[in-house]
Write an enzyme that holds these catalytic residues in place. Structure first.
Site, PDB file in Angstrom:
ATOM      1  N   ARG A 270      26.385  34.373  56.974  1.00 49.03           N
ATOM      2  CA  ARG A 270      26.663  35.672  57.522  1.00 49.03           C
ATOM      3  C   ARG A 270      27.425  35.758  58.949  1.00 49.03           C
ATOM      4  O   ARG A 270      28.142  36.612  59.083  1.00 49.03           O
ATOM      5  CB  ARG A 270      25.302  36.475  57.834  1.00 49.03           C
ATOM      6  CG  ARG A 270      24.527  37.161  56.660  1.00 49.03           C
ATOM      7  CD  ARG A 270      23.213  37.951  56.843  1.00 49.03           C
ATOM      8  NE  ARG A 270      22.323  37.409  55.500  1.00 49.03           N
ATOM      9  CZ  ARG A 270      21.138  36.990  55.608  1.00 49.03           C
ATOM     10  NH1 ARG A 270      20.428  37.275  56.959  1.00 49.03           N
ATOM     11  NH2 ARG A 270      20.351  36.834  54.611  1.00 49.03           N
ATOM     12  N   GLU A 281      18.422  18.665  49.860  1.00 45.74           N
ATOM     13  CA  GLU A 281      17.095  18.827  49.462  1.00 45.74           C
ATOM     14  C   GLU A 281      16.954  17.710  48.318  1.00 45.74           C
ATOM     15  O   GLU A 281      17.318  17.585  47.380  1.00 45.74           O
ATOM     16  CB  GLU A 281      16.844  20.327  48.729  1.00 45.74           C
ATOM     17  CG  GLU A 281      15.650  20.255  48.259  1.00 45.74           C
ATOM     18  CD  GLU A 281      14.345  20.355  48.916  1.00 45.74           C
ATOM     19  OE1 GLU A 281      14.243  20.846  49.924  1.00 45.74           O
ATOM     20  OE2 GLU A 281      13.318  19.890  48.343  1.00 45.74           O
ATOM     21  N   CYS A 291       3.581  29.690  50.629  1.00 45.66           N
ATOM     22  CA  CYS A 291       2.459  30.074  50.864  1.00 45.66           C
ATOM     23  C   CYS A 291       1.886  31.050  49.557  1.00 45.66           C
ATOM     24  O   CYS A 291       0.764  31.470  49.652  1.00 45.66           O
ATOM     25  CB  CYS A 291       2.664  31.363  52.173  1.00 45.66           C
ATOM     26  SG  CYS A 291       3.544  30.258  53.286  1.00 45.66           S
ATOM     27  N   ASN A 559      10.680  30.688  59.630  1.00 49.51           N
ATOM     28  CA  ASN A 559      11.685  31.666  59.008  1.00 49.51           C
ATOM     29  C   ASN A 559      12.398  32.081  60.591  1.00 49.51           C
ATOM     30  O   ASN A 559      13.583  32.183  60.674  1.00 49.51           O
ATOM     31  CB  ASN A 559      11.371  32.667  58.381  1.00 49.51           C
ATOM     32  CG  ASN A 559      11.272  32.346  56.930  1.00 49.51           C
ATOM     33  OD1 ASN A 559      12.413  32.304  56.227  1.00 49.51           O
ATOM     34  ND2 ASN A 559      10.298  31.943  56.176  1.00 49.51           N
TER      35      ASN A 559
END
Ligand code: ATP
Ligand code: MG
Length: 805
Positions: A270, A281, A291, A559
């Site tokens: 962004r 990954e 979660c 986050n």
């Protein structure tokens, strides 16, 4: 004693003395001025002259005291790791300040900048004050028509900036060049001269520069006089240093694709649409809500892809990242080695085999954590799971599909263990939690955890605390868990004994690992290598209250940290200050949460604490949907500041935990919290919200209006057969339903008329259902002359021990 322990005490005395001298000196100065102004009678010329001299000496005293205070402050201060100042701005400002003085005396005052990176790792105020002192000297010790030159040079190899102030003045003799930095030292010539001075200017400069990790020395100048040379570390690359061009095509490589990693990728794209962002990954899936796994097991979440989609339903798989976000995804790829000098990451393709190097400008480590698997015999049997990834959830679900009733043992009564319990019980399992500590949920104090335990037991869950799992039995599949408390049948075991940070790659690269075993980062999320960032479950955090490092892996933190790291990668300057350990979880219909310190933690840290147990409905009791909420506050008795809050119960606890988290962040006292303007309508809250009432109870206790006692202490008093009356003042109807052992029953309404029944020489501990009436009863007793009365916190509602039905 070590130097360290003596240091602060010594400083305290200096600053204290200086501080104490300030006001008497100001008073003397004021009185002298009154005399001089002839407010108290006419003066002779001689008297005036002497007063003027006294005044000047007094000014010197004031100046000395101020310098001493500044030095003490500089010595005590640690400069934040991220402090940075553009030194050229400071140099010009200082020149500006002395320009007219120099011009008046025909002194040429110049600034010469000979460096490309001009940012230093220090604060502007301290640097300005220091350069002021040095330039002030240069002008003071340089006769009229002279020269003073401020110069900035760069030592790229050492990462240092050199600021020098040279003059054409009297110079500093060689044997004094070290000593001029000592407190009160003036060269013999200057002691005799008419130039005023306290000999503290350069001590101050040295204290400030050292606090910034720099050094300062005196030398002979090429202009004929003295030269003071300050060396100070350059700041890490900051926002202003990354040019627009450099950002174009910047290569950002991210290791880890679950929480912090994808957050970083999205934000970087962004901010810098032209950046080349790659996520490496190990697994096949990306960016899932870890979660949410218990809710996938319970069936509340029906499909895996719901955990991986955005709020409007776009699935965040690698196609999404590649096409929508222009982020290159290398899944099933393992990062194996960082080559810091070449700025390369070596990766291995787990599917196809083979390795390759990815070069990076900025590397992001979001390697997460791995579940701890205790090394117990039989741990590798089938149907023993951890709950860490989607695969675990799938495995658990497939066992649940087998058509028979399931005995499930959960090893570990922490957050995950408690959370998955509900999911399993809802699927019809018989669940046993095995916890080696004396209580569930380390995040809570004992009595709060005990209330949760009672609730789980009421829901059919067996809780075995102080029980150690020893081994697993079974042929192929697990069939039983052998514990220190006997053997428990089990068709499935979920091991939830915590996670440990995944730091293999960071260690291999020689990055600094913190005391908690997780990667150490600064508030900018920099690791010890300025081009490598880290965030999420692999890093250690700072506890905002204690200032100490802690390991507290949560998706929310990951986050936020990911966003901060991304902003900084893109040349911004964002900070993640630390955490309070705010946590919330759901177990059956209970909301369980905490923020800040527990009572036990606060006491361990040496706080003198006042606690409150405040049970109450979460909205007006006459509204449908009102539910009980059991709230505990932990308050610093000395400062009256809120240190922590905990909730359990079916009511809306998260609202109160969040309010408490903000109050702690804002450093609020319970007095401030008690009048906070929280939202109110009967459907949602109380006119005096739970947390406001609790804050007021804390104030009553702190002000001595109420003497409280915790249920734990009452229980100890009972056990030790201590002599006291345990006075239940609820209504007969309530008493019929449930009683506490050993209580004397006198309803509040009849208390005034039945005071004769109570002996005046014994301690009385009152309680009600939620202890509001307990408090009222205590006030009645106090008014009637009873001396020894306490109120039990939390009443029957929060009594964590046996109740009689
Ligand atoms: P003050 O505390 O008011 O600044 P000061 O100037 O005497 O007093 P410092 O700034 O600490 O104290 O300097 C210590 C001594 O170093 C001075 O007294 C002087 O003898 C010497 N000195 C400092 N700067 C210079 C300079 N530019 N040229 C010659 N001597 C200097
Ligand atoms: Mg000076």
């Amino acid at each position: 004693m070590t130097d360290e322990s003596q240091h602060p005490a010594g400083l305290d005395l200096t600053s204290l003395t200086a501080h104490q001298l300030q006001s008497p000196l100001a008073a003397v100065k004021h009185l002298l001025e009154m005399l001089q102004g002839e407010y108290v009678g006419p003066l002779s010329e001689r008297q005036k002259e002497m007063l003027a001299r006294a005044g000047a000496r007094c000014d010197q005293g004031v100046e000395t005291v101020q310098r001493m205070l500044s030095i003490a402050r500089a010595q005590q201060e640690t400069v934040p790791a991220d402090a940075s100042t553009d030194i050229t701005a400071v140099l010009h400002k200082v020149r500006e300040q002395f320009a007219s003085q120099a011009a008046e005396r025909n002194i040429e005052l110049t600034v010469d900048i000979d460096a490309s990176g001009t940012w230093v790792a220090g604060q502007e105020a301290g640097l300005t004050e220091s350069l002021n002192a040095v330039v002030h000297n240069a002008l003071k010790y340089t006769p009229d028509q002279g020269q003073v030159r401020l110069k900035l040079q760069e030592d790229k190899d050492q990462g240092l900036l050199k600021i020098s102030v040279a003059d054409s003045g009297v110079g500093i003799p060689e044997e004094s060049r070290e000593k001029v930095f000592e407190h009160f030292y003036r060269t013999p010539d200057q002691q005799k001269s008419s130039r005023p001075g306290t000999g503290l200017g350069l001590s101050f400069v040295r204290a400030v520069i050292m606090s910034m990790g720099g050094s300062v020395r005196a030398d002979k100048s090429d202009l004929g006089g003295a030269e003071i040379i300050i060396s100070i570390p350059q700041a890490r690359q900051s926002a202003k240093d990354i040019s627009q061009d450099e950002r174009k095509g910047m290569k950002v490589v991210i290791v880890g694709g679950v929480a912090a990693g994808p957050k970083v990728a999205s934000k970087v794209i962004r901010l810098m649409p032209d950046a080349e962002v790659t996520i490496v990954e190990r697994g096949t899936t990306l960016s899932y809500a870890g979660c949410g796994l218990p809710y996938y097991v319970s069936g509340v979440v029906t499909e895996q892809k719901q955990l991986m989609s955005t709020a409007v339903g776009a699935v965040r798989d690698h196609v999404f990242f590649q096409n929508v976000k222009n982020v290159r995804i290398m899944n099933q790829t393992e990062a194996i080695e960082i080559n810091r000098s070449a700025k390369e990451l070596l990766v291995r393709d787990l599917a196809g085999g083979g390795t390759m190097n990815l070069d990076y400008d900025k590397l992001m480590l979001a390697t997460g954590a791995k579940p701890i698997k205790p090394n117990l015999p039989g741990i590798d049997l089938d149907n023993i799971f951890t709950l860490h990834g989607v695969y675990d959830a799938e495995g658990i679900k497939s066992v649940l599909l087998e058509p028979k009733s399931h005995d499930v043992v959960i090893i570990g009564g922490g957050l995950i263990g408690v959370e998955i319990t509900e999911a399993l019980a809802k699927r019809g399992c018989r669940v046993t939690i095995v916890e080696k500590r004396a209580k569930l949920l380390p995040m809570l104090d004992w009595e709060m955890a005990r209330l949760v335990e009672q609730h789980l037991e009421a829901g059919g869950v067996k809780v075995l605390t102080a029980t150690q799992a020893e081994r697993f039995e079974g042929a192929g599949k697990v069939s039983a868990v052998v514990t220190s408390n006997g053997k428990i049948p089990a068709e499935m075991v979920i091991v939830a004994v915590g996670v440990s940070p995944e730091v293999t790659l960071a260690k291999q690269a020689g990055l600094e690992i913190g005391t908690t075993g997780a990667i150490k980062v600064d508030p900018h999320m920099h690791t010890s290598d300025p081009d490598i960032y880290a965030a999420g479950d692999c890093v250690e955090n700072i506890n905002l209250i204690t200032g100490r490092p802690c390991y507290f892996p949560l998706g929310s933190t990951a986050n936020k940290q990911g966003r901060v790291a991304a902003v900084n990668i893109c040349g911004g300057s964002d900070e993640f200050p630390g955490i309070l350990g705010s946590t919330i979880c759901k177990a059956f219909d209970y909301c369980i949460g905490r923020t800040g310190l527990t009572e036990a933690e606060a006491r361990d840290l040496g706080y003198d604490v006042t606690t409150v147990l405040a049970p109450a409905p979460d909205r007006e009791h006459f509204m449908p949907g009102a539910k009980y909420l059991l709230l505990k506050l932990v308050v610093d008795s000395k400062t009256r500041k809120l240190l922590g809050a905990q909730v359990t119960g079916p009511g809306e606890g998260h609202k109160r935990i969040d309010a408490a988290a903000l109050a702690i962040t804002a450093n609020m006292t319970v007095d401030q919290l008690a009048n906070a303007d929280l939202s109110y309508a009967p459907s949602y809250s109380l006119a005096m919200d739970n947390i406001i009432t609790a804050a007021n109870v804390a104030r009553n206790k702190l002000d001595g209006l109420m003497v409280g006692i915790s249920p734990i202490e009452v229980n100890i008093m009972t056990r030790e057969k201590r002599d006291f009356i345990f006075l239940d003042v609820r209504s007969p109807g309530e008493y019929e339903q449930v009683r506490l052992p050993n209580a004397t029953f006198i309803p509040l309404a009849t208390l005034r008329s039945r005071l004769r029944e109570l002996p005046r020489d014994r301690e009385i501990i009152t309680f009600g259902q939620i202890s509001l009436r307990g408090y009222e009863a205590a006030l009645i007793l106090k008014h009637a002359g009873f001396k020894n009365v306490r109120v039990m916190d939390g009443g029957v509602e929060m009594w964590p021990f046996e109740k009689l039905f």
